[in-house]
Design an enzyme around this catalytic site. Structure first.
Site, PDB file in Angstrom:
ATOM      1  CE  LYS A  17      -2.181  -0.623   4.043  1.00 26.30           C
ATOM      2  NZ  LYS A  17      -2.183  -1.444   4.535  1.00 26.30           N
ATOM      3  NE  ARG A  93      -4.648  -0.359  10.655  1.00 24.13           N
ATOM      4  CZ  ARG A  93      -4.444   0.288   9.861  1.00 24.13           C
ATOM      5  NH1 ARG A  93      -3.735   0.874   9.200  1.00 24.13           N
ATOM      6  NH2 ARG A  93      -2.608  -0.429   9.605  1.00 24.13           N
ATOM      7  NE  ARG A 130       6.654  -3.152   6.738  1.00 23.81           N
ATOM      8  CZ  ARG A 130       5.164  -3.335   6.767  1.00 23.81           C
ATOM      9  NH1 ARG A 130       4.759  -2.764   5.273  1.00 23.81           N
ATOM     10  NH2 ARG A 130       4.754  -3.849   8.126  1.00 23.81           N
ATOM     11  NE  ARG A 162       5.879  -0.324  10.108  1.00 21.62           N
ATOM     12  CZ  ARG A 162       5.162  -0.483  10.071  1.00 21.62           C
ATOM     13  NH1 ARG A 162       4.759  -0.438   8.507  1.00 21.62           N
ATOM     14  NH2 ARG A 162       3.672  -1.168   9.854  1.00 21.62           N
ATOM     15  NE  ARG A 173       0.920  -3.861  11.988  1.00 22.03           N
ATOM     16  CZ  ARG A 173       2.859  -4.386  11.492  1.00 22.03           C
ATOM     17  NH1 ARG A 173       3.081  -4.771  12.470  1.00 22.03           N
ATOM     18  NH2 ARG A 173       2.830  -3.898  10.819  1.00 22.03           N
TER      19      ARG A 173
HETATM   20  P1  ADP Z   1       0.516  -1.911   8.414  1.00 22.52           P
HETATM   21  O1  ADP Z   1      -0.861  -1.445   7.424  1.00 22.52           O
HETATM   22  O2  ADP Z   1       1.635  -2.676   8.997  1.00 22.52           O
HETATM   23  O3  ADP Z   1      -0.336  -2.788  10.289  1.00 22.52           O
HETATM   24  P2  ADP Z   1       0.829   0.901   9.465  1.00 22.52           P
HETATM   25  O4  ADP Z   1       1.802   1.673   9.380  1.00 22.52           O
HETATM   26  O5  ADP Z   1      -0.537   1.482   7.944  1.00 22.52           O
HETATM   27  O6  ADP Z   1       1.213  -0.292   9.067  1.00 22.52           O
HETATM   28  O7  ADP Z   1       0.027   1.339  10.554  1.00 22.52           O
HETATM   29  C1  ADP Z   1       0.635   0.828  11.922  1.00 22.52           C
HETATM   30  C2  ADP Z   1       0.106   0.499  12.949  1.00 22.52           C
HETATM   31  O8  ADP Z   1      -0.827   1.875  13.347  1.00 22.52           O
HETATM   32  C3  ADP Z   1      -1.542   0.331  13.559  1.00 22.52           C
HETATM   33  O9  ADP Z   1      -0.718  -1.037  13.856  1.00 22.52           O
HETATM   34  C4  ADP Z   1      -2.098   1.466  14.228  1.00 22.52           C
HETATM   35  O10 ADP Z   1      -1.957   0.620  15.581  1.00 22.52           O
HETATM   36  C5  ADP Z   1      -2.160   2.176  13.738  1.00 22.52           C
HETATM   37  N1  ADP Z   1      -3.126   2.986  13.122  1.00 22.52           N
HETATM   38  C6  ADP Z   1      -2.705   3.172  12.082  1.00 22.52           C
HETATM   39  N2  ADP Z   1      -3.513   3.770  10.697  1.00 22.52           N
HETATM   40  C7  ADP Z   1      -4.406   3.588  11.476  1.00 22.52           C
HETATM   41  C8  ADP Z   1      -6.037   3.594  11.555  1.00 22.52           C
HETATM   42  N3  ADP Z   1      -7.130   4.273  10.941  1.00 22.52           N
HETATM   43  N4  ADP Z   1      -7.105   3.158  12.678  1.00 22.52           N
HETATM   44  C9  ADP Z   1      -6.553   2.933  13.922  1.00 22.52           C
HETATM   45  N5  ADP Z   1      -5.308   2.666  14.196  1.00 22.52           N
HETATM   46  C10 ADP Z   1      -3.851   2.711  12.933  1.00 22.52           C
END
Ligand code: ADP
Ligand code: ZN
Length: 232
Positions: A17, A93, A130, A162, A173
């Site tokens: 993404k 999400r 990654r 990360r 996740r």
């Molecule tokens: P990934 O898709 O690998 O989980 P992201 O960078 O999109 O990585 O998200 C990392 C973390 O940030 C998530 O595990 C969550 O804790 C938080 N997060 C990101 N976007 C949201 C969202 N829309 N709602 C709630 N938590 C979020």
């Protein structure tokens, strides 16, 4: 008049993404709004939001909806995002966030929701290798590192693994993706917004697939707008 473009990209962790959203934002000259990147930046800066978010993120849990929606609201209402549009990466999400987004934008104003599809065995491999820039969020991998010694090609920041790319947090996740985020695919399909694109293959090829599908939708929109105009 420039056409405003509003996109959402859905896909599980490691689907690509981030990489594809950066490409889309450059191609269409729209804002890339990645809630994960925004939250990581807040954690790094030690802001109030960051302090609250850190605990959830480390475990792979979702941040409370009201915090995230506020970040999105601020970013979508100013600058390029407001004037030209945006691509949302990592938001919404869950169905509640999608409903809050509808309140913010009205459902008609979304152009397309992309489901970027990659099988789980492949995303697990991708996440293990990654690496990301701690400053700008650009993604690399052990197979495709930055040009110089883990220094970001884009901004000179440090490229690292990360904190939440541990086995336990990844599993959490992915579980949450199945439970909370996957229902959004049906949600947006019902709204007639969904396009399904395979995220398997080279970055450039996936990117071309995306742009072709989105261009098609944007052309239909232009035709619709001019037809509406003729009727008046
Ligand atoms: P990934 O898709 O690998 O989980 P992201 O960078 O999109 O990585 O998200 C990392 C973390 O940030 C998530 O595990 C969550 O804790 C938080 N997060 C990101 N976007 C949201 C969202 N829309 N709602 C709630 N938590 C979020
Ligand atoms: Zn960088």
């Amino acid at each position: 008049m420039t056409q405003i473009i509003r996109l959402i990209v859905l896909g599980k962790q490691g689907a690509g993404k981030g990489t594809q959203c950066i490409r889309l934002s450059r191609h269409y000259v729209i804002e890339h709004i990645a809630t994960g990147d925004m939250l990581r930046a807040a954690v790094k800066l030690g802001t109030k939001v960051g302090l609250e978010a850190a605990e959830y993120m480390e475990k792979g849990e979702l941040i409370p909806d009201d915090i995230v929606i506020r970040l999105v609201q601020e970013r979508t209402s100013t600058g390029i995002a407001h004037e030209r549009g945006f691509v949302l990466d990592g938001f919404p999400r869950n169905v509640h966030q999608a409903e809050m987004l509808d309140d913010l934008l009205t459902p008609e104003s979304l152009d397309a929701v992309v489901d970027l599809r990659v099988p789980t065995n492949l995303v697990l491999k991708r996440i293990a290798s990654r690496r990301v820039c701690a400053d700008c969020g650009t993604t690399y991998s052990t197979a495709k590192p930055p040009r110089v010694d883990w220094i970001c090609d884009n901004c000179g920041g440090e490229v690292v693994q990360r904190d939440d790319d541990t086995e336990a947090a990844i599993q959490r996740r992915l579980d949450l993706y199945e439970k909370e985020t996957k229902p959004l695919i049906a949600f947006y399909r019902e709204h007639g917004k969904l396009i399904e694109i395979s995220g398997v293959g080279q970055e450039e090829i996936v990117s071309r697939r995306l742009i072709m599908a989105i261009d098609k939708i944007l052309r239909q929109k232009t035709t619709r707008i001019s037809a509406d105009g003729d009727n008046k």
